[in-house]
Design an enzyme around this catalytic site. Sequence first.
Site, PDB file in Angstrom:
ATOM      1  N   MET A   1      51.182  78.504  10.638  1.00 45.07           N
ATOM      2  CA  MET A   1      50.344  77.359  11.035  1.00 45.07           C
ATOM      3  C   MET A   1      49.541  76.851   9.836  1.00 45.07           C
ATOM      4  O   MET A   1      49.032  77.667   9.053  1.00 45.07           O
ATOM      5  CB  MET A   1      49.375  77.788  12.139  1.00 45.07           C
ATOM      6  CG  MET A   1      50.057  78.387  13.347  1.00 45.07           C
ATOM      7  SD  MET A   1      48.861  78.714  14.653  1.00 45.07           S
ATOM      8  CE  MET A   1      49.898  79.583  15.831  1.00 45.07           C
TER       9      MET A   1
ATOM     10  N   MET B   1      58.484  74.571  23.657  1.00 46.61           N
ATOM     11  CA  MET B   1      57.100  75.062  23.701  1.00 46.61           C
ATOM     12  C   MET B   1      56.585  74.930  25.131  1.00 46.61           C
ATOM     13  O   MET B   1      56.576  73.835  25.706  1.00 46.61           O
ATOM     14  CB  MET B   1      56.206  74.261  22.748  1.00 46.61           C
ATOM     15  CG  MET B   1      56.447  74.518  21.269  1.00 46.61           C
ATOM     16  SD  MET B   1      56.380  76.246  20.766  1.00 46.61           S
ATOM     17  CE  MET B   1      54.715  76.712  21.238  1.00 46.61           C
TER      18      MET B   1
ATOM     19  N   MET C   1      54.870  75.721  12.226  1.00 44.40           N
ATOM     20  CA  MET C   1      54.009  74.703  12.831  1.00 44.40           C
ATOM     21  C   MET C   1      53.232  74.060  11.691  1.00 44.40           C
ATOM     22  O   MET C   1      52.010  74.217  11.551  1.00 44.40           O
ATOM     23  CB  MET C   1      53.080  75.364  13.862  1.00 44.40           C
ATOM     24  CG  MET C   1      53.822  75.694  15.152  1.00 44.40           C
ATOM     25  SD  MET C   1      52.973  76.927  16.139  1.00 44.40           S
ATOM     26  CE  MET C   1      53.505  78.413  15.316  1.00 44.40           C
TER      27      MET C   1
ATOM     28  N   ASP D   1      54.724  83.139  13.401  1.00 45.07           N
ATOM     29  CA  ASP D   1      54.119  81.821  13.602  1.00 45.07           C
ATOM     30  C   ASP D   1      53.358  81.380  12.361  1.00 45.07           C
ATOM     31  O   ASP D   1      52.316  81.940  12.030  1.00 45.07           O
ATOM     32  CB  ASP D   1      53.146  81.875  14.781  1.00 45.07           C
ATOM     33  CG  ASP D   1      53.866  81.984  16.112  1.00 45.07           C
ATOM     34  OD1 ASP D   1      54.661  81.073  16.420  1.00 45.07           O
ATOM     35  OD2 ASP D   1      53.646  82.985  16.818  1.00 45.07           O
TER      36      ASP D   1
ATOM     37  N   SER E   1      55.891  87.921  19.310  1.00 43.93           N
ATOM     38  CA  SER E   1      55.186  87.086  18.340  1.00 43.93           C
ATOM     39  C   SER E   1      54.101  87.895  17.631  1.00 43.93           C
ATOM     40  O   SER E   1      53.175  88.399  18.270  1.00 43.93           O
ATOM     41  CB  SER E   1      54.552  85.880  19.029  1.00 43.93           C
ATOM     42  OG  SER E   1      53.648  85.271  18.123  1.00 43.93           O
TER      43      SER E   1
ATOM     44  N   ASP F   1      58.591  79.449  24.231  1.00 44.59           N
ATOM     45  CA  ASP F   1      57.454  80.050  23.520  1.00 44.59           C
ATOM     46  C   ASP F   1      56.142  79.616  24.159  1.00 44.59           C
ATOM     47  O   ASP F   1      55.800  78.434  24.135  1.00 44.59           O
ATOM     48  CB  ASP F   1      57.517  79.588  22.053  1.00 44.59           C
ATOM     49  CG  ASP F   1      56.469  80.226  21.171  1.00 44.59           C
ATOM     50  OD1 ASP F   1      55.703  81.078  21.641  1.00 44.59           O
ATOM     51  OD2 ASP F   1      56.430  79.851  19.972  1.00 44.59           O
TER      52      ASP F   1
HETATM   53  C1  DX5 Z   1      51.698  79.513  19.853  1.00 51.29           C
HETATM   54  C2  DX5 Z   1      52.748  80.323  19.199  1.00 51.29           C
HETATM   55  C3  DX5 Z   1      53.287  81.415  20.035  1.00 51.29           C
HETATM   56  C4  DX5 Z   1      52.283  82.424  20.506  1.00 51.29           C
HETATM   57  C5  DX5 Z   1      52.691  82.834  21.880  1.00 51.29           C
HETATM   58  O1  DX5 Z   1      51.443  78.377  19.117  1.00 51.29           O
HETATM   59  O2  DX5 Z   1      53.832  79.509  18.783  1.00 51.29           O
HETATM   60  O3  DX5 Z   1      54.399  82.038  19.421  1.00 51.29           O
HETATM   61  O4  DX5 Z   1      52.183  83.565  19.698  1.00 51.29           O
HETATM   62  O5  DX5 Z   1      51.719  83.672  22.402  1.00 51.29           O
HETATM   63  P1  DX5 Z   1      51.636  84.003  23.952  1.00 51.29           P
HETATM   64  O6  DX5 Z   1      52.883  84.771  24.314  1.00 51.29           O
HETATM   65  O7  DX5 Z   1      50.390  84.838  24.044  1.00 51.29           O
HETATM   66  O8  DX5 Z   1      51.523  82.719  24.705  1.00 51.29           O
HETATM   67 ZN    ZN Z   2      55.666  80.513  18.103  1.00 55.70          ZN
END
Ligand code: DX5
Ligand code: ZN
Length: 230
Positions: free
Chosen positions: A46, A146, A77, A44, A17, A184
């Site tokens: 957001m 998730m 997201m 990602d 990620s 994830d």
């Molecule tokens: C969180 C993201 C993830 C995040 C995961 O909302 O969707 O993709 O980058 O990060 P780690 O591996 O640090 O939990």
């Molecule tokens: Zn993600």
Amino acid sequence: MCYNHCMAKQDLIVSPSFLSADFSDAAGELGKVMSSGVDYLHLDVMDGSFVPNITFGPKFIADLRKRTDLVFDVHLMIENPERYIGDFADAGSDIITIHQEATRHLNRALAMIRECGKAPGVAINPATPVEMILPVLDMVDYVLVMSVNPGFGGQKFITSSARKIEFLSSIREKEGYSYLINVDGGISEKTIRTVSDAGVDMVVTGSAFFRSDDKRAFVDRLCNMAAGVR
Ligand code: DX5
Ligand code: ZN
């Protein structure tokens, strides 16, 4: 077939990620991902509304696209993602994953992704029962479970997500579906066996990947541990 050029027999897909990368050196960080031997990059997006954080949009993805052939695994997201599916498709996404919780018209939005020639994925938050996505399992290429509440990297893995993976694996076999199961949040050497034993096909890893000095060795360790090699 073995992804990630690792020695493991199990074909675990590792999708680092970019959220945990240093955005001020995006090209350098992208180079580190490419030289780690993975085939995928998780991006990602957001919007500060669906999740309490804001990242980047289609232009950033289009700029990265000029520098790599990695499979772009774009995790939206954002509220009402159907507004932006065309833009993220044009930016060079390969997989576009949207949240069940973010749209009233999940079926339509997933169909839009397919019509754009991209692979549709559906994601569910930790508090969303997996049964909520039963009606769309026949139309997706990826299901993203998730295992943290979305919005930030570096959070603790929520163990109940393993049961969702087990369920998705067994219903896929029973019904003949063809999606890959992705997870994830909080994935590291500490949690990989929990999700691989549950039947996961693919893992996203942000903070654990980017804090590893030897990223190729880290990816190999995840693959080996998923395959049961200690
Ligand atoms: C969180 C993201 C993830 C995040 C995961 O909302 O969707 O993709 O980058 O990060 P780690 O591996 O640090 O939990
Ligand atoms: Zn993600």
